[in-house]
Scaffold this motif. Structure first.
Motif, mmCIF file in Angstrom:
data_model
loop_
_atom_site.group_PDB
_atom_site.id
_atom_site.type_symbol
_atom_site.label_atom_id
_atom_site.label_comp_id
_atom_site.label_asym_id
_atom_site.label_seq_id
_atom_site.Cartn_x
_atom_site.Cartn_y
_atom_site.Cartn_z
ATOM 1 N N GLY A 19 0.801 -1.211 0.000
ATOM 2 C CA GLY A 19 0.000 0.000 0.000
ATOM 3 C C GLY A 19 0.836 1.264 0.000
ATOM 4 N N ALA A 20 0.191 2.378 0.310
ATOM 5 C CA ALA A 20 0.840 3.688 0.307
ATOM 6 C C ALA A 20 0.835 4.265 1.710
ATOM 7 N N ILE A 21 1.940 4.893 2.075
ATOM 8 C CA ILE A 21 2.071 5.502 3.392
ATOM 9 C C ILE A 21 2.433 6.970 3.238
ATOM 10 N N LEU A 22 1.822 7.812 4.052
ATOM 11 C CA LEU A 22 2.115 9.241 4.086
ATOM 12 C C LEU A 22 2.853 9.558 5.380
ATOM 13 N N ILE A 23 4.046 10.107 5.255
ATOM 14 C CA ILE A 23 4.823 10.533 6.413
ATOM 15 C C ILE A 23 4.612 12.023 6.629
ATOM 16 N N LEU A 24 4.279 12.396 7.849
ATOM 17 C CA LEU A 24 4.181 13.812 8.229
ATOM 18 C C LEU A 24 5.448 14.166 9.002
ATOM 19 N N SER A 25 6.182 15.153 8.501
ATOM 20 C CA SER A 25 7.473 15.480 9.103
ATOM 21 C C SER A 25 7.596 16.969 9.363
ATOM 22 N N GLY A 29 10.790 13.019 12.211
ATOM 23 C CA GLY A 29 9.907 12.825 11.072
ATOM 24 C C GLY A 29 10.714 12.501 9.827
ATOM 25 N N GLU A 30 11.837 13.178 9.658
ATOM 26 C CA GLU A 30 12.721 12.883 8.535
ATOM 27 C C GLU A 30 13.262 11.456 8.632
ATOM 28 N N ARG A 31 13.536 11.002 9.857
ATOM 29 C CA ARG A 31 14.022 9.630 10.026
ATOM 30 C C ARG A 31 12.940 8.622 9.654
ATOM 31 N N HIS A 87 4.859 8.601 0.610
ATOM 32 C CA HIS A 87 4.545 10.012 0.364
ATOM 33 C C HIS A 87 5.034 10.836 1.553
ATOM 34 N N LEU A 88 5.191 12.139 1.335
ATOM 35 C CA LEU A 88 5.723 13.015 2.376
ATOM 36 C C LEU A 88 5.049 14.375 2.360
ATOM 37 N N ALA A 121 1.813 8.209 9.118
ATOM 38 C CA ALA A 121 2.758 8.094 10.235
ATOM 39 C C ALA A 121 3.234 9.473 10.657
ATOM 40 N N MET A 122 3.343 9.679 11.974
ATOM 41 C CA MET A 122 3.743 10.970 12.518
ATOM 42 C C MET A 122 4.476 10.776 13.833
ATOM 43 N N VAL A 123 5.412 11.673 14.095
ATOM 44 C CA VAL A 123 6.077 11.726 15.394
ATOM 45 C C VAL A 123 5.216 12.554 16.341
ATOM 46 N N HIS A 124 4.966 12.023 17.534
ATOM 47 C CA HIS A 124 4.184 12.779 18.517
ATOM 48 C C HIS A 124 5.002 13.939 19.074
#
Length: 396
Positions: free
Chosen positions: A82-88, A93-95, A108-109, A136-139
């Motif tokens: 599937g597809a994943i969106l990273i929020l940075s 977040g970059e990691r 995706h970013l 996905a996101m860093v809290h």
């Protein structure tokens, strides 16, 4: 010099004496009932820490490895094809993004500058125009100290049919992470930060129904295959690989300490320490990178005063047995960071604040001497001399 370093960092931390005793308990084998029971107790205490109401819907696996190991286990296991969106909006977040592109070709970013809040409208628009299966996101972004919003992003992911995974490595144990209310499928964390144990363990807590779906995805790693960890936990109450058993003993003790205090009391105590430090540093005329409303309870990112080098400040504090962080990336040379987790007393905090004041005075005075040793009336526009108001403020 004190008889120990005071770790004013976001991790590792000064640990409680009870953990030092726990880590030295009798040796046990990880394939025996002793370890089975230990792992089961840790799992139940983690569910209590997260204040999960419908506990039978969640499980927690523990991994021998740092928080990055838990994050890579999630990112390599939950996406499949599937597809994943990273929020940075920071270093971690970059990691997440760098890790995801290794394992997932449809990564995706959405990226914001370090320390900049996310725009929910931008994220909503992206989810409306792209097929995204996982967000996905860093809290807590440790590089800046920013606490990102779980509820708002969780609601967006739910509305668009995506699952939400959260890097809670530095926030769990100090901030509320509402797995149920915020639509979080998986959350990672580690032993050595706000939970207050030794480095070397991490964990992933998640919904059972999401753990069960992992077997549908082809494995992308051997050691960090989350489906394998879940299978061993479910069938044997064990880990698939040899665990760092003494660290498990220490982690159980750290969780016992938190639950004995009460989760709410624990969070309030950490927040009070942060408030105490921030008030003291504001009295020294120090400025923060973020508005306090955006900060996590465990860390304060502080602008370095003019004429002072971060490295000099860090070295002088280390001479006094105090350890702080320097800024990284775009913050390098511009900020220092002060953590307030682990075994730090009110006396330790007062010692830090008075030592910081003294070191700032020393460094400011040395800079003033360098600027105008012969002609004291001359003013260097780039390095201000130590004025009487500044002395009075720092001495108060």
């Amino acid at each position: 010099m004190l008889d120990k370093y005071l770790l004013f960092t976001p991790g590792p931390v000064n640990v409680a004496a009870s953990l030092r005793h726990a880590i030295c308990k009798a040796d046990i084998c990880h394939r025996e009932p002793d370890f089975d029971g230990l792992l089961a107790r840790i799992e139940q205490k983690l569910l209590t820490l997260f204040e999960i109401k419908k506990r039978n819907r969640y499980r927690a696996v523990v991994i021998t490895g740092s928080g990055t190991a838990a994050n890579e286990a999630i990112l390599s296991s939950v996406v499949g094809d599937g597809a994943i969106l990273i929020l940075s909006n920071g270093e971690f977040g970059e990691r997440l993004h760098k890790t995801s592109i290794i394992h997932n070709k449809h990564t995706h970013l959405i990226q914001q500058p370090w320390g900049t809040p996310f725009d929910p409208d931008q994220i909503a628009a992206y989810l409306a125009t792209h097929r995204i299966d996982v967000v996905a996101m860093v809290h807590h972004e440790t590089c800046s100290g920013m606490l990102n919003p779980l509820a708002a992003i969780g609601a967006l992911t739910k509305a668009h049919g995506a699952i939400f995974v959260v890097d809670g490595v530095s926030s769990v144990g100090a901030e509320v992470v509402d797995m149920e209310g915020c639509n979080i499928a998986f959350c990672s964390s580690s032993s050595s930060k706000a939970i207050g144990s030794y480095p070397g363990l991490s964990f992933v807590i998640g919904r059972k129904k999401q753990f069960k779906k992992l077997k549908l995805h082809a494995a992308k790693t051997t050691y960090l295959n989350l489906a394998t960890f879940y299978g061993f936990l479910k069938q044997h109450s064990q880990t698939p690989n040899t665990p760092a058993v003494p660290l498990f003993l220490a982690l159980e003790q750290a969780l016992t300490n938190i639950l004995s205090d009460g989760v709410t009391n624990r969070f309030a105590r950490i927040r009070a320490r942060a408030d105490q430090l921030r008030l003291g540093m504001r009295k020294l005329n120090l400025e923060f990178v973020l508005d306090e409303a955006d900060m996590c309870a465990i860390l304060t990112t502080v602008k370095v005063p003019p004429s002072i080098l971060v490295r000099d400040l860090r070295d002088r504090l280390r001479e006094k047995s105090i350890i702080i962080y320097e800024g990284k990336g775009c913050f390098a040379g511009k900020v220092f960071q002060v953590g307030n987790i682990g075994e730090l007393s009110d006396r330790d905090i007062q010692f830090f604040l008075s030592t910081l004041r003294d070191v700032l005075l020393e460094l400011q005075a040395e800079a003033a001497d360098v600027v105008a040793p012969i002609r004291p009336k001359a003013i260097n526009p780039t390095i201000p001399a130590l004025t009487e108001p500044m002395l009075a403020t720092l001495s108060s």
